[in-house]
Design a protein around this motif. Structure first.
Motif, PDB file in Angstrom:
ATOM      1  N   ALA A  90      28.438 -60.302   6.043  1.00 15.59           N
ATOM      2  CA  ALA A  90      28.265 -61.664   5.732  1.00 15.59           C
ATOM      3  C   ALA A  90      27.226 -62.630   6.542  1.00 15.59           C
ATOM      4  CB  ALA A  90      29.912 -62.489   5.581  1.00 15.59           C
ATOM      5  N   GLU A  91      27.542 -62.038   7.631  1.00 18.01           N
ATOM      6  CA  GLU A  91      26.274 -62.900   8.443  1.00 18.01           C
ATOM      7  C   GLU A  91      25.019 -62.722   8.320  1.00 18.01           C
ATOM      8  OE1 GLU A  91      28.224 -62.640  11.915  1.00 18.01           O
ATOM      9  OE2 GLU A  91      30.118 -63.226  11.997  1.00 18.01           O
ATOM     10  N   ARG A  92      25.246 -61.251   8.047  1.00 19.81           N
ATOM     11  CA  ARG A  92      24.159 -61.200   8.059  1.00 19.81           C
ATOM     12  C   ARG A  92      22.997 -61.475   6.363  1.00 19.81           C
ATOM     13  NH1 ARG A  92      26.040 -56.077   9.923  1.00 19.81           N
ATOM     14  NH2 ARG A  92      25.385 -55.529   8.240  1.00 19.81           N
ATOM     15  N   GLY A  93      23.530 -62.485   6.231  1.00 20.11           N
ATOM     16  CA  GLY A  93      23.597 -62.761   4.365  1.00 20.11           C
ATOM     17  C   GLY A  93      23.376 -61.644   2.923  1.00 20.11           C
ATOM     18  N   VAL A  94      24.215 -60.497   3.211  1.00 16.00           N
ATOM     19  CA  VAL A  94      24.952 -59.889   2.184  1.00 16.00           C
ATOM     20  C   VAL A  94      25.668 -60.739   1.553  1.00 16.00           C
ATOM     21  CG1 VAL A  94      25.978 -57.137   1.735  1.00 16.00           C
ATOM     22  CG2 VAL A  94      24.619 -57.586   3.668  1.00 16.00           C
TER      23      VAL A  94
ATOM     24  N   GLY B 200      38.931 -53.942  11.779  1.00 10.45           N
ATOM     25  CA  GLY B 200      37.391 -52.755  11.707  1.00 10.45           C
ATOM     26  C   GLY B 200      37.218 -53.210  10.198  1.00 10.45           C
ATOM     27  N   LEU B 201      37.373 -53.309   9.241  1.00 12.11           N
ATOM     28  CA  LEU B 201      36.998 -53.291   7.861  1.00 12.11           C
ATOM     29  C   LEU B 201      36.710 -54.985   8.043  1.00 12.11           C
ATOM     30  CD1 LEU B 201      36.637 -52.493   5.607  1.00 12.11           C
ATOM     31  CD2 LEU B 201      38.971 -52.871   4.917  1.00 12.11           C
ATOM     32  N   LEU B 202      37.253 -55.717   8.598  1.00 12.92           N
ATOM     33  CA  LEU B 202      37.223 -57.121   8.556  1.00 12.92           C
ATOM     34  C   LEU B 202      36.285 -57.457   9.743  1.00 12.92           C
ATOM     35  CD1 LEU B 202      40.681 -58.554   7.931  1.00 12.92           C
ATOM     36  CD2 LEU B 202      39.266 -58.099   6.037  1.00 12.92           C
ATOM     37  N   ALA B 203      35.699 -56.720  10.236  1.00 14.58           N
ATOM     38  CA  ALA B 203      35.245 -56.958  11.159  1.00 14.58           C
ATOM     39  C   ALA B 203      33.579 -56.543  11.003  1.00 14.58           C
ATOM     40  CB  ALA B 203      34.828 -56.445  12.376  1.00 14.58           C
ATOM     41  N   ALA B 204      33.397 -55.566   9.820  1.00 16.60           N
ATOM     42  CA  ALA B 204      32.620 -55.337   9.359  1.00 16.60           C
ATOM     43  C   ALA B 204      31.717 -55.461   8.129  1.00 16.60           C
ATOM     44  CB  ALA B 204      32.752 -53.581   8.880  1.00 16.60           C
ATOM     45  N   LEU B 205      32.710 -56.355   7.374  1.00 21.16           N
ATOM     46  CA  LEU B 205      32.577 -57.394   6.140  1.00 21.16           C
ATOM     47  C   LEU B 205      31.757 -58.878   7.091  1.00 21.16           C
ATOM     48  CD1 LEU B 205      35.537 -56.364   3.508  1.00 21.16           C
ATOM     49  CD2 LEU B 205      33.115 -56.244   3.177  1.00 21.16           C
ATOM     50  N   GLU B 206      32.793 -59.149   7.714  1.00 24.66           N
ATOM     51  CA  GLU B 206      32.326 -60.547   8.502  1.00 24.66           C
ATOM     52  C   GLU B 206      30.892 -60.873   8.707  1.00 24.66           C
ATOM     53  OE1 GLU B 206      35.359 -60.914  10.702  1.00 24.66           O
ATOM     54  OE2 GLU B 206      36.960 -62.049   9.358  1.00 24.66           O
ATOM     55  N   GLY B 207      30.854 -59.450   9.541  1.00 21.94           N
ATOM     56  CA  GLY B 207      29.413 -58.984  10.000  1.00 21.94           C
ATOM     57  C   GLY B 207      28.343 -59.075   8.386  1.00 21.94           C
TER      58      GLY B 207
ATOM     59  N   ARG C 223      31.953 -61.656  -0.246  1.00 13.80           N
ATOM     60  CA  ARG C 223      32.812 -62.491  -0.166  1.00 13.80           C
ATOM     61  C   ARG C 223      33.428 -61.971  -0.981  1.00 13.80           C
ATOM     62  NH1 ARG C 223      29.184 -67.696  -2.723  1.00 13.80           N
ATOM     63  NH2 ARG C 223      28.473 -66.252  -3.707  1.00 13.80           N
ATOM     64  N   GLU C 224      33.355 -61.727  -2.342  1.00  9.81           N
ATOM     65  CA  GLU C 224      35.031 -61.650  -3.147  1.00  9.81           C
ATOM     66  C   GLU C 224      35.404 -60.067  -2.328  1.00  9.81           C
ATOM     67  OE1 GLU C 224      35.685 -59.970  -7.616  1.00  9.81           O
ATOM     68  OE2 GLU C 224      33.496 -60.368  -6.993  1.00  9.81           O
ATOM     69  N   LEU C 225      34.669 -59.366  -1.498  1.00 12.74           N
ATOM     70  CA  LEU C 225      35.415 -58.093  -1.818  1.00 12.74           C
ATOM     71  C   LEU C 225      36.182 -58.759   0.276  1.00 12.74           C
ATOM     72  CD1 LEU C 225      35.708 -54.809  -0.555  1.00 12.74           C
ATOM     73  CD2 LEU C 225      33.458 -55.098   0.423  1.00 12.74           C
ATOM     74  N   LEU C 226      35.284 -59.144   0.630  1.00 19.88           N
ATOM     75  CA  LEU C 226      36.358 -59.848   1.604  1.00 19.88           C
ATOM     76  C   LEU C 226      37.466 -60.664   1.916  1.00 19.88           C
ATOM     77  CD1 LEU C 226      36.398 -59.957   5.579  1.00 19.88           C
ATOM     78  CD2 LEU C 226      34.346 -61.935   5.112  1.00 19.88           C
ATOM     79  N   GLY C 227      37.590 -61.500   0.739  1.00 24.75           N
ATOM     80  CA  GLY C 227      38.749 -61.854   0.555  1.00 24.75           C
ATOM     81  C   GLY C 227      39.916 -61.305  -0.073  1.00 24.75           C
TER      82      GLY C 227
END
Length: 431
Positions: free
Chosen positions: A218-222, A209-216, A225-229
């Motif tokens: 990122a897709e919206r332009g937020v 769920g956490l990764l899905a939220a961060l990837e979403g 990248r560092e946090l997701l990595g």
């Protein structure tokens, strides 16, 4: 104080700071007399001590407790906390020219006392009923609650010893084996559920769920990248942790799926075999495994290394990397000569364990391989653990000598209790 036995009409004057020894046949009333005339804190009972060792005051079979194992020196190799190069260097410094690397099975340490028949178990070890021998943990507890399971394992071992002709060759009616019993989950199921599986389950529930939220996001332009990595790395570490502990768990039904990997015969009737070189020991063990028709016994793979030969050492490192790379726990490096002293006359470590990079996730946590965590862990203090290993080893040798020479079991248990006392010393349990 003064004890008074009314049935005999005698007074027994006992001055302060006296030692009173009660000697008599089993059932003659020693314990009753002691309870009647002395405070509980004034009585040391061999029955009570046997209960501490084996959970049974009548069990006299706990004859030796294997020493704790010293870890290898902390490695400075990038990405590794433990690496065999340090173990080889240590033995070279101690003057040990040839070592054997033995595969470390991820199971539970087990000591098996195998008697030729029930008569031997009764006459030498006081086992009046139940299993014809013993199978106990490193701290002297019976491995199985069900004595029928213990007896079945002993029967299979007895069959292999008989078929291999070792009773006659070793001129003995009993032998004491050091071994590893698998799977790990057989003895550590509670620990697995409460600690390891819980961590894996929590990570499995949180990270998707956490990764899905961060990837979403990122897709919206937020810009995440560092946090997701970082979170992807943490999720990968957690998955590696779960994969690491699951390798050592598999289902069993009765003895179906259970494996025993013996690696040393500690003692036989009349002599300790602790000083028999490991190449000779492993040759005997190989015969035992070869003549096991039940499928219980498992071979311990090994490699011999010359500590002064750079190519041989490199071969030992590669062997460890290959083994741990496909999921193995690691290896134990031992002097081929078994009981060895350095040039200064001190005992050399009987074995140095070198655990694999992925296995150590179970010990130090999913994220221990991160550079900042490795830097902190490299400051771990090893001297006390090493000292403990040598002291327990020396006591174990003494216990084996007394057992083999036929001394009374209370004399054997003196050394065994010494090992138990050392086990109570505070030390980092991860080492």
């Amino acid at each position: 104080m003064t004890g008074n036995d009314s049935t005999q009409g005698r007074s027994l004057p006992v001055t302060d700071l006296s030692l009173v020894v009660l000697i008599g046949a089993s059932g003659s009333g020693k314990s009753t007399f002691a309870r009647r005339h002395f405070k509980p804190t004034e009585v040391i009972s061999s029955d009570f001590c046997r209960g501490l060792v084996a959970d049974d005051e009548n069990d006299q079979s706990a004859s030796d407790l294997p020493p704790t194992m010293a870890p290898t020196a902390t490695s400075q190799v990038e990405g590794y906390l433990e690496h065999p190069a340090e173990a080889f260097a240590q033995y070279k410094e101690d003057g040990v020219a040839r070592v054997v690397c033995e595969e470390k099975h991820m199971g539970s340490r087990a000591v098996a006392l195998v008697c030729r028949d029930a008569g031997v178990a009764r006459e030498r070890f006081g086992v009046a009923e139940g299993p014809t021998g013993a199978l106990y943990t490193r701290t002297g507890r019976p491995f199985f609650d069900d004595s029928a399971v213990t007896e079945e394992i002993l029967a299979r071992l007895r069959g292999a010893v008989t078929a291999a002709g070792l009773w006659e060759e070793l001129r003995t009616d009993w032998l004491l084996l050091d071994a590893e019993l698998m799977p790990w989950s057989l003895k550590a199921s509670g620990l697995l559920r409460s600690q390891y599986a819980a961590v894996g389950a929590a990570a499995g529930a949180a990270f998707p769920g956490l990764l899905a939220a961060l990837e979403g996001a990122a897709e919206r332009g937020v810009d995440v990248r560092e946090l997701l990595g970082k979170q992807r790395e943490r999720a990968a570490d957690a998955a590696s942790f779960t994969e690491a502990y699951r390798r050592y768990c598999w289902p069993t039904e009765g003895l179906e799926g259970v494996r025993l990997a013996p690696f040393q015969i500690l003692a036989v009737q009349g002599r300790s075999l602790a000083a028999v070189p490991h190449d000779e020991q492993l040759a005997l063990i190989d015969r035992l495994v070869e003549h096991d028709g039940s499928g219980l016994l498992q071979t311990t793979r090994r490699l011999f290394v010359d500590t002064a030969d750079a190519e041989s050492v490199r071969g030992g490192v590669d062997w460890w990397l290959e083994m741990t790379g496909r999921g193995g726990e690691g290896m134990v490096v031992k002097p081929v000569g078994a009981v060895v002293r350095s040039g200064q006359g001190r005992l050399v470590q009987p074995g140095i364990k070198c655990r694999g990079r992925e296995y150590l996730r179970i010990i130090y946590g999913p994220e221990y391989t991160r550079p900042e965590n490795l830097a902190r862990l490299r400051g771990r203090f090893l001297n006390h653990k090493r000292s403990l290993a040598l002291r327990e080893y020396a006591l174990g040798l003494e216990a084996l000598d007394r057992l083999a020479e036929g001394e009374p079991l209370w004399r054997v248990h003196e050394a065994v209790f010494g090992v138990l006392a050392l086990e109570s010393e505070p030390v980092d349990p991860r080492l």
